[in-house]
Design a protein around this motif. Structure first.
Motif, PDB file in Angstrom:
ATOM      1  N   GLU A   5       0.817  -1.211   0.000  1.00  0.00           N
ATOM      2  CA  GLU A   5       0.000   0.000   0.000  1.00  0.00           C
ATOM      3  C   GLU A   5       0.857   1.270   0.000  1.00  0.00           C
ATOM      4  OE1 GLU A   5      -3.108  -0.060   2.943  1.00  0.00           O
ATOM      5  OE2 GLU A   5      -3.766  -2.055   2.327  1.00  0.00           O
ATOM      6  N   ASN A   6       1.814   1.315  -0.915  1.00  0.00           N
ATOM      7  CA  ASN A   6       2.748   2.441  -0.930  1.00  0.00           C
ATOM      8  C   ASN A   6       2.291   3.618  -1.771  1.00  0.00           C
ATOM      9  OD1 ASN A   6       3.329   0.887  -3.333  1.00  0.00           O
ATOM     10  ND2 ASN A   6       5.106   2.202  -3.582  1.00  0.00           N
ATOM     11  N   GLU A   7       1.274   3.433  -2.606  1.00  0.00           N
ATOM     12  CA  GLU A   7       0.799   4.533  -3.440  1.00  0.00           C
ATOM     13  C   GLU A   7      -0.717   4.571  -3.456  1.00  0.00           C
ATOM     14  OE1 GLU A   7       4.120   5.415  -6.798  1.00  0.00           O
ATOM     15  OE2 GLU A   7       2.686   3.835  -7.280  1.00  0.00           O
ATOM     16  N   LEU A   8      -1.233   5.775  -3.492  1.00  0.00           N
ATOM     17  CA  LEU A   8      -2.662   5.990  -3.662  1.00  0.00           C
ATOM     18  C   LEU A   8      -2.887   6.240  -5.146  1.00  0.00           C
ATOM     19  CD1 LEU A   8      -5.378   6.278  -2.188  1.00  0.00           C
ATOM     20  CD2 LEU A   8      -4.895   8.725  -1.999  1.00  0.00           C
ATOM     21  N   VAL A   9      -3.464   5.265  -5.834  1.00  0.00           N
ATOM     22  CA  VAL A   9      -3.664   5.345  -7.273  1.00  0.00           C
ATOM     23  C   VAL A   9      -5.160   5.247  -7.565  1.00  0.00           C
ATOM     24  CG1 VAL A   9      -3.130   4.299  -9.517  1.00  0.00           C
ATOM     25  CG2 VAL A   9      -1.416   4.262  -7.696  1.00  0.00           C
ATOM     26  N   GLU A  15      -7.268   4.493  -4.577  1.00  0.00           N
ATOM     27  CA  GLU A  15      -7.118   3.185  -3.945  1.00  0.00           C
ATOM     28  C   GLU A  15      -5.656   2.968  -3.547  1.00  0.00           C
ATOM     29  OE1 GLU A  15      -8.202  -1.403  -5.268  1.00  0.00           O
ATOM     30  OE2 GLU A  15      -8.079   0.149  -6.798  1.00  0.00           O
ATOM     31  N   TRP A  16      -5.431   2.498  -2.320  1.00  0.00           N
ATOM     32  CA  TRP A  16      -4.072   2.153  -1.912  1.00  0.00           C
ATOM     33  C   TRP A  16      -3.664   0.881  -2.641  1.00  0.00           C
ATOM     34  CZ3 TRP A  16      -1.009   5.460   0.137  1.00  0.00           C
ATOM     35  CH2 TRP A  16      -1.525   6.503   0.903  1.00  0.00           C
ATOM     36  N   THR A  17      -2.509   0.930  -3.295  1.00  0.00           N
ATOM     37  CA  THR A  17      -2.062  -0.215  -4.087  1.00  0.00           C
ATOM     38  C   THR A  17      -0.690  -0.698  -3.644  1.00  0.00           C
ATOM     39  OG1 THR A  17      -1.058   1.180  -5.785  1.00  0.00           O
ATOM     40  CG2 THR A  17      -3.362   0.563  -6.108  1.00  0.00           C
ATOM     41  N   ASP A  18      -0.470  -1.991  -3.807  1.00  0.00           N
ATOM     42  CA  ASP A  18       0.847  -2.586  -3.589  1.00  0.00           C
ATOM     43  C   ASP A  18       1.627  -2.473  -4.893  1.00  0.00           C
ATOM     44  OD1 ASP A  18      -0.270  -3.389  -1.189  1.00  0.00           O
ATOM     45  OD2 ASP A  18       0.196  -5.511  -1.455  1.00  0.00           O
ATOM     46  N   GLU A  19       2.938  -2.355  -4.770  1.00  0.00           N
ATOM     47  CA  GLU A  19       3.797  -2.234  -5.945  1.00  0.00           C
ATOM     48  C   GLU A  19       4.898  -3.279  -5.877  1.00  0.00           C
ATOM     49  OE1 GLU A  19       5.528   1.578  -8.117  1.00  0.00           O
ATOM     50  OE2 GLU A  19       6.470   1.263  -6.174  1.00  0.00           O
ATOM     51  N   LEU A  20       5.180  -3.899  -7.026  1.00  0.00           N
ATOM     52  CA  LEU A  20       6.300  -4.819  -7.150  1.00  0.00           C
ATOM     53  C   LEU A  20       7.424  -4.116  -7.894  1.00  0.00           C
ATOM     54  CD1 LEU A  20       4.419  -8.077  -8.243  1.00  0.00           C
ATOM     55  CD2 LEU A  20       5.072  -7.371  -5.920  1.00  0.00           C
ATOM     56  N   VAL A  21       8.650  -4.339  -7.446  1.00  0.00           N
ATOM     57  CA  VAL A  21       9.823  -3.748  -8.087  1.00  0.00           C
ATOM     58  C   VAL A  21      10.741  -4.882  -8.530  1.00  0.00           C
ATOM     59  CG1 VAL A  21      11.826  -2.225  -7.823  1.00  0.00           C
ATOM     60  CG2 VAL A  21       9.682  -1.704  -6.604  1.00  0.00           C
TER      61      VAL A  21
END
Length: 185
Positions: free
Chosen positions: A161-165, A168-174
């Motif tokens: 939940e690092n970004e509000l997109v 909606e708070w979303t998880d991101e994969l790097v």
């Protein structure tokens, strides 16, 4: 500095700068809700696509960090525009970059994205001399994560939940690849 020798041809694709003639084809996928689902922007109107294209047309070389390449992907057999590649030069000091891509859903699952991304990595590692290229995606975007893994990229992070997109708070994969890993492929 990177000035690609366009057009770049693969077995099935031509990678080239965008032109004004790409508006209709680019809009055919930028306007789709399923394409914009995991991106920062909503489906684009024709006018919004035209504004994005105007910028893309100016992005065919890299002269300094902070700039990005925007490359059109077309099928050799038909001349149809099917995708959009991006390579950002994020740091000279750290020799790093980020890649991204968007393909028309009618052309998913055929290996075109991997074929095009491989050439984009060649430009970044061999042409620009980058040490590290990373890519990011929404954790729900399983096809993008699978593509990066298939390219030989290593998953470095799952950010919760690092970004509000789009509200909606979303998880991101790097994911990332180092130049030494690229050379061993």
């Amino acid at each position: 500095m990177l000035e690609p020798a366009y057009p770049i041809k693969t077995a099935r694709l031509i990678l080239r700068p965008f032109t004004q003639a790409d508006l209709g084809a680019l809009h055919s996928f930028q306007s789709r809700p399923d394409v914009a689902r995991y991106l920062y922007w909503e489906p684009r109107t024709r006018q919004e696509t035209a504004a994005a294209l105007k910028d893309k047309i100016t992005r065919s070389t890299l002269t300094e960090p902070g700039e990005y390449l925007s490359i059109a992907v077309e099928l050799i057999d038909t001349g149809e525009l099917i995708g959009d590649l991006t390579l950002s030069w994020t740091s000279r000091e750290h020799a790093s970059g980020e890649f991204g891509l968007v393909f028309h859903p009618e052309h998913h699952g055929k290996g075109y994205a991997a074929e095009a991304a491989t050439e984009l990595f060649r430009l970044g590692f061999d042409g620009l001399g980058l040490h590290r290229i990373h890519g990011r995606c929404d954790s729900r975007n399983v096809p993008s994560a699978s593509l990066m893994e298939g390219l030989g990229m290593r998953r470095e992070a799952h950010l919760r939940e690092n970004e509000l997109v789009k509200g909606e708070w979303t998880d991101e994969l790097v994911y990332a690849m180092l130049s030494a890993e690229w050379k061993r492929r």
